[in-house]
Design an enzyme around this catalytic site. Structure first.
Site, PDB file in Angstrom:
ATOM      1  N   ASN A 156      -1.241 -34.289   7.985  1.00 22.04           N
ATOM      2  CA  ASN A 156      -1.955 -34.640   9.208  1.00 22.04           C
ATOM      3  C   ASN A 156      -3.214 -35.484   8.985  1.00 22.04           C
ATOM      4  O   ASN A 156      -3.707 -36.108   9.905  1.00 22.04           O
ATOM      5  CB  ASN A 156      -2.331 -33.371   9.974  1.00 22.04           C
ATOM      6  CG  ASN A 156      -2.971 -32.333   9.095  1.00 22.04           C
ATOM      7  OD1 ASN A 156      -2.345 -31.833   8.155  1.00 22.04           O
ATOM      8  ND2 ASN A 156      -4.217 -32.018   9.352  1.00 22.04           N
ATOM      9  N   HIS A 205       2.175 -30.693  21.842  1.00 17.56           N
ATOM     10  CA  HIS A 205       1.114 -31.621  22.262  1.00 17.56           C
ATOM     11  C   HIS A 205       0.902 -32.799  21.306  1.00 17.56           C
ATOM     12  O   HIS A 205       0.134 -33.705  21.602  1.00 17.56           O
ATOM     13  CB  HIS A 205      -0.208 -30.871  22.492  1.00 17.56           C
ATOM     14  CG  HIS A 205      -0.859 -30.336  21.261  1.00 17.56           C
ATOM     15  ND1 HIS A 205      -1.957 -30.925  20.699  1.00 17.56           N
ATOM     16  CD2 HIS A 205      -0.567 -29.271  20.482  1.00 17.56           C
ATOM     17  CE1 HIS A 205      -2.320 -30.227  19.633  1.00 17.56           C
ATOM     18  NE2 HIS A 205      -1.492 -29.215  19.482  1.00 17.56           N
ATOM     19  N   THR A 241       5.965 -12.379  27.639  1.00 18.16           N
ATOM     20  CA  THR A 241       6.717 -13.081  28.688  1.00 18.16           C
ATOM     21  C   THR A 241       6.752 -14.577  28.409  1.00 18.16           C
ATOM     22  O   THR A 241       5.722 -15.193  28.186  1.00 18.16           O
ATOM     23  CB  THR A 241       6.066 -12.816  30.060  1.00 18.16           C
ATOM     24  OG1 THR A 241       5.985 -11.401  30.245  1.00 18.16           O
ATOM     25  CG2 THR A 241       6.861 -13.448  31.185  1.00 18.16           C
ATOM     26  N   CYS A 326      -9.049 -30.466  13.541  1.00 18.41           N
ATOM     27  CA  CYS A 326      -8.777 -29.030  13.550  1.00 18.41           C
ATOM     28  C   CYS A 326      -9.887 -28.230  12.879  1.00 18.41           C
ATOM     29  O   CYS A 326     -10.109 -27.085  13.195  1.00 18.41           O
ATOM     30  CB  CYS A 326      -7.472 -28.722  12.827  1.00 18.41           C
ATOM     31  SG  CYS A 326      -6.092 -29.631  13.469  1.00 18.41           S
TER      32      CYS A 326
HETATM   33  N1  PMP Z   1       0.347 -28.387  11.355  1.00 15.51           N
HETATM   34  C1  PMP Z   1      -0.027 -29.668  11.373  1.00 15.51           C
HETATM   35  C2  PMP Z   1       0.492 -30.597  10.326  1.00 15.51           C
HETATM   36  C3  PMP Z   1      -0.910 -30.138  12.361  1.00 15.51           C
HETATM   37  O1  PMP Z   1      -1.286 -31.420  12.375  1.00 15.51           O
HETATM   38  C4  PMP Z   1      -1.377 -29.225  13.333  1.00 15.51           C
HETATM   39  C5  PMP Z   1      -2.340 -29.661  14.424  1.00 15.51           C
HETATM   40  N2  PMP Z   1      -3.497 -30.277  13.944  1.00 15.51           N
HETATM   41  C6  PMP Z   1      -0.956 -27.893  13.276  1.00 15.51           C
HETATM   42  C7  PMP Z   1      -0.085 -27.508  12.275  1.00 15.51           C
HETATM   43  C8  PMP Z   1      -1.414 -26.879  14.254  1.00 15.51           C
HETATM   44  O2  PMP Z   1      -0.933 -27.169  15.531  1.00 15.51           O
HETATM   45  P1  PMP Z   1      -1.461 -26.385  16.807  1.00 15.51           P
HETATM   46  O3  PMP Z   1      -2.953 -26.508  16.782  1.00 15.51           O
HETATM   47  O4  PMP Z   1      -0.846 -27.105  17.947  1.00 15.51           O
HETATM   48  O5  PMP Z   1      -1.010 -24.977  16.684  1.00 15.51           O
END
Ligand code: PMP
Length: 379
Positions: A156, A205, A241, A326
């Site tokens: 990422n 997303h 749910t 993140c």
């Molecule tokens: N894995 C990877 C490679 C990501 O790029 C991301 C999002 N940055 C995630 C996992 C986590 O995804 P989410 O925040 O939608 O749970």
């Protein structure tokens, strides 16, 4: 607050703008099929049918045959379910797990928890200077008690692409090892060998779907310890749910994205090549940290602090990331760029431009011109 339609959004690896068709599916389903799919009355049964249809559609779109799908709140949950669920269920078979040192925190932290609280042993494979795992390193790391290998499809931060097909081929000789891949940044963007994976995780997303939608897809024969206990939804693997509208929106997002993989790839490759050529032409100002994947272009700033550059770009309406969104608040140094063998200075000063089919060459030209001005103006 800058109005959404006036910004140049180049942070698509963090999240994407929802596709209006996906939002439309979500809204229609939410309005019409709001009943609990676990209820036995007619609206409940209708909701349940729709949920199962969405599940089938996703499996069919990805062309997987021996697999089943567990809807989750996204890739974080799906990764945790795959890794902890598998390792804890099969502890008696072996205590050794393998992953890489450039995984997303949703994978790395799951492994760390297994080491810290459950006494499992984890090997973190290194990557080469392009951010790719060497299959020979994986082979050398396998032990008699190895039960799980988790290697991401696409990183990422730098966009490096791992050789999932070669890894799966190697692991065929080890039938007791399950192979999981976090495909979040590859789904709908590059072709992936889904049928060769025992388990894979992703989020809606990142492909112009909705937040809090995602899934773990796994071979039917793979057994997991559920992390959420309760009413037994999702084949007992993820109680709670279901949100039928989110499931339908995910199926739609995957269908739309997958049908245009090649077309989008060609378009984005042209834009990415333009940006990469510029970065390479100014090796007095930048160093490129990414290579084969047009969707994610990562570079380090050599003369200015990247966080200041990213803020200055933002104040001029251009959105990119420094390190990964993140964990940008906690960790200002990129462990991924460090893992490529780069210096602390380069790893502190990374800029990530991540593209979508919505971006244009004109936007990249504008980005380059604003970036040049910022670099000139900053003290
Ligand atoms: N894995 C990877 C490679 C990501 O790029 C991301 C999002 N940055 C995630 C996992 C986590 O995804 P989410 O925040 O939608 O749970």
């Amino acid at each position: 607050m800058i109005v959404a339609n006036r910004i140049i959004y180049l942070d698509n690896a963090a999240t994407t703008k929802v596709n209006p068709e996906v939002l439309d599916s979500f809204n229609k389903t939410k309005n019409l099929y709001f009943a609990n799919p676990g209820s036995i009355h007619i609206p409940g049964q209708e909701a349940s049918r729709l949920l199962e249809k969405a599940r089938e559609q996703i499996l069919n779109t990805l062309g997987v045959r021996d697999h089943e799908l567990v809807f989750t709140s996204g890739a974080t949950e799906a990764n945790n379910l795959a890794i902890k669920g598998y390792a804890l269920k099969h502890q008696n078979r072996g205590k050794h797990l393998i992953t890489t040192n450039i995984e997303h925190p949703a994978v790395l932290e799951a492994f760390k928890q297994l080491e810290q609280y459950f006494g499992l042993e984890v090997t973190y494979l290194p990557v080469n200077k392009n951010g790719v795992v060497d299959v020979n390193d994986l082979k050398a790391a396998i032990r008699k008690d190895t039960i799980l290998v988790s290697i991401m499809a696409v990183n990422n931060e730098v966009g490096s692409i791992n050789p999932l097909h070669e890894i799966a081929n190697l692991l065929k000789s080890y039938p007791l090892i399950a192979f999981h891949s976090d495909v979040t940044q590859g789904l709908g963007k590059i072709e992936l060998p889904y049928n060769e994976l025992d388990m894979f995780s992703f989020s809606g997303h990142k492909i112009h779907g909705l937040n809090s939608s995602g899934a773990l897809i796994k071979r039917k024969k793979i057994e997991l310890l559920p992390l959420l206990s309760g009413g037994g939804q999702e084949n007992n693997l993820r109680s709670g749910t279901n949100d039928v509208a989110l499931a339908v929106s995910l199926a739609k997002a995957i269908r739309l994205e997958n049908s245009k993989i090649r077309e989008n790839y060609v378009k984005i490759s042209e834009i990415a090549a333009f940006l990469k050529n510029y970065i390479a032409s100014r090796n007095d100002l930048y160093e490129l940290n990414s290579f084969d994947n047009p969707y994610i272009i990562n570079f380090s700033t050599l003369t200015k602090k990247a966080s200041v550059v990213v803020e200055a770009l933002s104040s001029r309406g251009i959105m990119v990331s420094s390190v990964s969104a993140c964990h940008a608040k906690e960790e200002p140094i990129s462990y991924v760029v460090k893992a490529l063998g780069k210096s602390d200075n380069l790893a502190h000063n990374t800029v990530r431009v991540s593209l979508s089919y919505e971006n244009s060459l004109d936007e990249i030209k504008e980005f380059i011109s604003v970036l040049e001005n910022i670099i000139k103006e900053l003290k």
